[in-house]
Design a protein around this motif. Structure first.
Motif, PDB file in Angstrom:
ATOM      1  N   GLY A   1       6.068   8.345  -8.674  1.00  0.00           N
ATOM      2  CA  GLY A   1       6.813   7.267  -9.297  1.00  0.00           C
ATOM      3  C   GLY A   1       8.026   6.826  -8.493  1.00  0.00           C
ATOM      4  O   GLY A   1       8.275   5.625  -8.320  1.00  0.00           O
ATOM      5  N   GLY A   2       8.796   7.797  -7.995  1.00  0.00           N
ATOM      6  CA  GLY A   2       9.972   7.466  -7.204  1.00  0.00           C
ATOM      7  C   GLY A   2       9.605   6.723  -5.933  1.00  0.00           C
ATOM      8  O   GLY A   2      10.316   5.801  -5.503  1.00  0.00           O
ATOM      9  N   ARG A   3       8.511   7.096  -5.323  1.00  0.00           N
ATOM     10  CA  ARG A   3       8.062   6.431  -4.095  1.00  0.00           C
ATOM     11  C   ARG A   3       7.624   5.002  -4.399  1.00  0.00           C
ATOM     12  O   ARG A   3       7.821   4.097  -3.586  1.00  0.00           O
ATOM     13  CB  ARG A   3       6.933   7.223  -3.459  1.00  0.00           C
ATOM     14  N   LEU A   4       7.036   4.793  -5.566  1.00  0.00           N
ATOM     15  CA  LEU A   4       6.620   3.440  -5.952  1.00  0.00           C
ATOM     16  C   LEU A   4       7.854   2.547  -6.117  1.00  0.00           C
ATOM     17  O   LEU A   4       7.877   1.403  -5.637  1.00  0.00           O
ATOM     18  CB  LEU A   4       5.810   3.492  -7.241  1.00  0.00           C
ATOM     19  N   VAL A   5       8.873   3.061  -6.780  1.00  0.00           N
ATOM     20  CA  VAL A   5      10.108   2.297  -6.958  1.00  0.00           C
ATOM     21  C   VAL A   5      10.751   2.011  -5.602  1.00  0.00           C
ATOM     22  O   VAL A   5      11.230   0.896  -5.334  1.00  0.00           O
ATOM     23  CB  VAL A   5      11.075   3.048  -7.889  1.00  0.00           C
TER      24      VAL A   5
ATOM     25  N   PHE B   1       8.806  -1.611  -6.369  1.00  0.00           N
ATOM     26  CA  PHE B   1       8.390  -1.754  -7.756  1.00  0.00           C
ATOM     27  C   PHE B   1       9.614  -1.779  -8.685  1.00  0.00           C
ATOM     28  O   PHE B   1      10.545  -0.988  -8.520  1.00  0.00           O
ATOM     29  CB  PHE B   1       7.478  -0.592  -8.140  1.00  0.00           C
ATOM     30  N   ASP B   2       9.603  -2.668  -9.676  1.00  0.00           N
ATOM     31  CA  ASP B   2      10.717  -2.819 -10.619  1.00  0.00           C
ATOM     32  C   ASP B   2      10.301  -2.297 -11.994  1.00  0.00           C
ATOM     33  O   ASP B   2       9.521  -2.938 -12.693  1.00  0.00           O
ATOM     34  CB  ASP B   2      11.100  -4.292 -10.724  1.00  0.00           C
ATOM     35  N   PRO B   3      10.811  -1.140 -12.431  1.00  0.00           N
ATOM     36  CA  PRO B   3      10.434  -0.599 -13.743  1.00  0.00           C
ATOM     37  C   PRO B   3      10.882  -1.472 -14.905  1.00  0.00           C
ATOM     38  O   PRO B   3      10.377  -1.322 -16.020  1.00  0.00           O
ATOM     39  CB  PRO B   3      11.147   0.765 -13.781  1.00  0.00           C
TER      40      PRO B   3
ATOM     41  N   GLU C   1       4.004   9.378 -16.622  1.00  0.00           N
ATOM     42  CA  GLU C   1       4.759   8.683 -15.570  1.00  0.00           C
ATOM     43  C   GLU C   1       4.560   7.175 -15.676  1.00  0.00           C
ATOM     44  O   GLU C   1       5.513   6.405 -15.515  1.00  0.00           O
ATOM     45  CB  GLU C   1       4.320   9.178 -14.190  1.00  0.00           C
ATOM     46  N   VAL C   2       3.337   6.747 -15.955  1.00  0.00           N
ATOM     47  CA  VAL C   2       3.082   5.320 -16.148  1.00  0.00           C
ATOM     48  C   VAL C   2       3.948   4.783 -17.296  1.00  0.00           C
ATOM     49  O   VAL C   2       4.561   3.721 -17.196  1.00  0.00           O
ATOM     50  CB  VAL C   2       1.588   5.060 -16.430  1.00  0.00           C
ATOM     51  N   GLY C   3       4.005   5.535 -18.387  1.00  0.00           N
ATOM     52  CA  GLY C   3       4.821   5.117 -19.521  1.00  0.00           C
ATOM     53  C   GLY C   3       6.290   5.011 -19.173  1.00  0.00           C
ATOM     54  O   GLY C   3       6.976   4.070 -19.593  1.00  0.00           O
TER      55      GLY C   3
ATOM     56  N   VAL D   1       0.851  -1.190   0.000  1.00  0.00           N
ATOM     57  CA  VAL D   1       0.000   0.000   0.000  1.00  0.00           C
ATOM     58  C   VAL D   1       0.884   1.237   0.000  1.00  0.00           C
ATOM     59  O   VAL D   1       1.816   1.345   0.803  1.00  0.00           O
ATOM     60  CB  VAL D   1      -0.926  -0.002   1.231  1.00  0.00           C
ATOM     61  N   LEU D   2       0.587   2.175  -0.912  1.00  0.00           N
ATOM     62  CA  LEU D   2       1.411   3.377  -1.052  1.00  0.00           C
ATOM     63  C   LEU D   2       0.537   4.630  -0.956  1.00  0.00           C
ATOM     64  O   LEU D   2      -0.178   4.962  -1.906  1.00  0.00           O
ATOM     65  CB  LEU D   2       2.139   3.363  -2.396  1.00  0.00           C
ATOM     66  N   PRO D   3       0.573   5.344   0.183  1.00  0.00           N
ATOM     67  CA  PRO D   3      -0.161   6.604   0.280  1.00  0.00           C
ATOM     68  C   PRO D   3       0.512   7.664  -0.586  1.00  0.00           C
ATOM     69  O   PRO D   3       1.700   7.949  -0.413  1.00  0.00           O
ATOM     70  CB  PRO D   3      -0.063   6.961   1.769  1.00  0.00           C
ATOM     71  N   ALA D   4      -0.231   8.228  -1.530  1.00  0.00           N
ATOM     72  CA  ALA D   4       0.361   9.226  -2.429  1.00  0.00           C
ATOM     73  C   ALA D   4      -0.742   9.974  -3.160  1.00  0.00           C
ATOM     74  O   ALA D   4      -1.858   9.470  -3.330  1.00  0.00           O
ATOM     75  CB  ALA D   4       1.291   8.562  -3.441  1.00  0.00           C
ATOM     76  N   ASP D   5      -0.409  11.173  -3.601  1.00  0.00           N
ATOM     77  CA  ASP D   5      -1.275  11.986  -4.448  1.00  0.00           C
ATOM     78  C   ASP D   5      -0.782  11.804  -5.881  1.00  0.00           C
ATOM     79  O   ASP D   5       0.349  12.178  -6.203  1.00  0.00           O
ATOM     80  CB  ASP D   5      -1.195  13.457  -4.028  1.00  0.00           C
ATOM     81  N   LEU D   6      -1.610  11.242  -6.751  1.00  0.00           N
ATOM     82  CA  LEU D   6      -1.204  10.931  -8.121  1.00  0.00           C
ATOM     83  C   LEU D   6      -1.005  12.177  -8.976  1.00  0.00           C
ATOM     84  O   LEU D   6      -0.525  12.079 -10.100  1.00  0.00           O
ATOM     85  CB  LEU D   6      -2.238  10.009  -8.764  1.00  0.00           C
ATOM     86  N   ARG D   7      -1.358  13.326  -8.456  1.00  0.00           N
ATOM     87  CA  ARG D   7      -1.111  14.573  -9.170  1.00  0.00           C
ATOM     88  C   ARG D   7       0.289  15.112  -8.869  1.00  0.00           C
ATOM     89  O   ARG D   7       0.712  16.106  -9.459  1.00  0.00           O
ATOM     90  CB  ARG D   7      -2.162  15.622  -8.779  1.00  0.00           C
ATOM     91  N   GLU D   8       0.988  14.446  -7.969  1.00  0.00           N
ATOM     92  CA  GLU D   8       2.320  14.889  -7.566  1.00  0.00           C
ATOM     93  C   GLU D   8       3.350  13.807  -7.920  1.00  0.00           C
ATOM     94  O   GLU D   8       3.059  12.886  -8.671  1.00  0.00           O
ATOM     95  CB  GLU D   8       2.308  15.216  -6.064  1.00  0.00           C
ATOM     96  N   ASP D   9       4.551  13.897  -7.355  1.00  0.00           N
ATOM     97  CA  ASP D   9       5.615  12.941  -7.663  1.00  0.00           C
ATOM     98  C   ASP D   9       5.381  11.649  -6.888  1.00  0.00           C
ATOM     99  O   ASP D   9       5.569  11.600  -5.674  1.00  0.00           O
ATOM    100  CB  ASP D   9       6.964  13.553  -7.297  1.00  0.00           C
TER     101      ASP D   9
END
Length: 280
Positions: free
Chosen positions: A154-158, A162-164, A190-192, A144-152
């Motif tokens: 991706g780095g927090r997901l990694v 998460f493995d890009p 960012e998804v791309g 579970v990752l608390p985050a605002d998708l309108r902000e940064d």
């Protein structure tokens, strides 16, 4: 009596409407899916159970039924697509704006699946408390990752594991209508950037002239919801995706509904999109 938990207002509150639809569908003998946790979220928020009212409290029974059928078809369609992608080797799953989604707990994921849920902290706090009370156990590795998708984010997901470089299946279900064109483009960009070739992307995108969108905008009891809508991309998503390294298709909602033996409404293309990340 179940203790009532605080639920985020605004966009976060719409997750309860989705849970209500899923709980109601789970009561049917011919259900298209079963979500045994959906009713627990309603009870924890102090909402009536699914047997006590329509899925969407719009004040307009016909509109409520239309929204209910849309949510049910949407849920089953993405269930099927997510499992097919995972079976094909996309063993990272990212649910953006996951809300009260319980796919980590109710779908038969292949061994080795890692599922990430991203949403606002308040929503995830409510969700995690209810899941703990229900002693729910995920059927995959869940983060579970608390985050605002309108902000940064991706780095927090990694940083969360998460493995890009691994193929991923992404879901943005019922999200993009709440984002502006620039916010939507930023999210999809960012998804791309985080997607290896062969990754999949599934999402809903508003159809401006669809029956449901028109009716919600003109129904007084739904004015609060309509004011939250920002429209998503300001161009055809297929065109945007083609320019940004994806091969995509749209799915006709009416045809899907017919294949499931359910009402489907008009033949609008329905805003259900699927895409594959291309090499290079």
């Amino acid at each position: 009596m179940t203790e009532q938990r605080a639920v985020p207002t605004g966009v976060g509150r719409t997750a309860l409407g989705v849970a209500a639809a899923r709980a109601r569908e789970s009561l049917r003998s011919d259900r298209l899916f079963e979500d045994p946790l959906a009713a627990a979220f309603l009870a924890a928020a102090g909402w009536p159970g699914p047997e006590q009212r329509p899925a969407a409290p719009t004040g307009d029974p016909a509109l409520g039924e239309s929204m209910f059928h849309h949510l049910v078809i949407r849920t089953r369609f993405f269930d099927d697509r997510l499992l097919a992608a995972a079976a094909d080797g996309c063993l990272q799953v990212v649910l953006t704006a996951a809300g009260l989604d319980t796919r980590a707990f109710r779908l038969p994921w292949p061994d080795g699946t890692a599922l990430y849920e991203i949403d606002f902290p308040g929503m995830l706090d409510f969700k995690e408390r209810v899941l703990a009370e229900q002693q729910a156990r995920p059927l995959c590795r869940r983060t579970v990752l608390p985050a605002d998708l309108r902000e940064d984010w991706g780095g927090r997901l990694v940083a969360a594991g998460f493995d890009p470089g691994a193929r991923t299946v992404w879901l943005a279900e019922g999200l993009l209508i709440y984002l502006s064109p620039s916010e939507t483009a930023g999210l999809l960009t960012e998804v791309g950037a985080l997607s290896a070739p062969g990754s999949r992307l599934f999402f809903t995108h508003p159809v401006p002239d669809s029956t449901v969108v028109r009716e919600v905008r003109t129904t007084p009891s739904m004015s609060g919801l309509a004011t939250l809508w920002q429209g998503g991309l300001d161009e055809d998503p297929s065109d945007w995706l083609a320019r940004h390294g994806w091969q995509s298709e749209r799915q006709d909602r009416a045809a899907l509904a017919a294949s499931y033996g359910r009402p489907g409404g008009s033949g609008s293309r329905g805003g259900f999109h699927s895409a594959v990340r291309l090499p290079g």
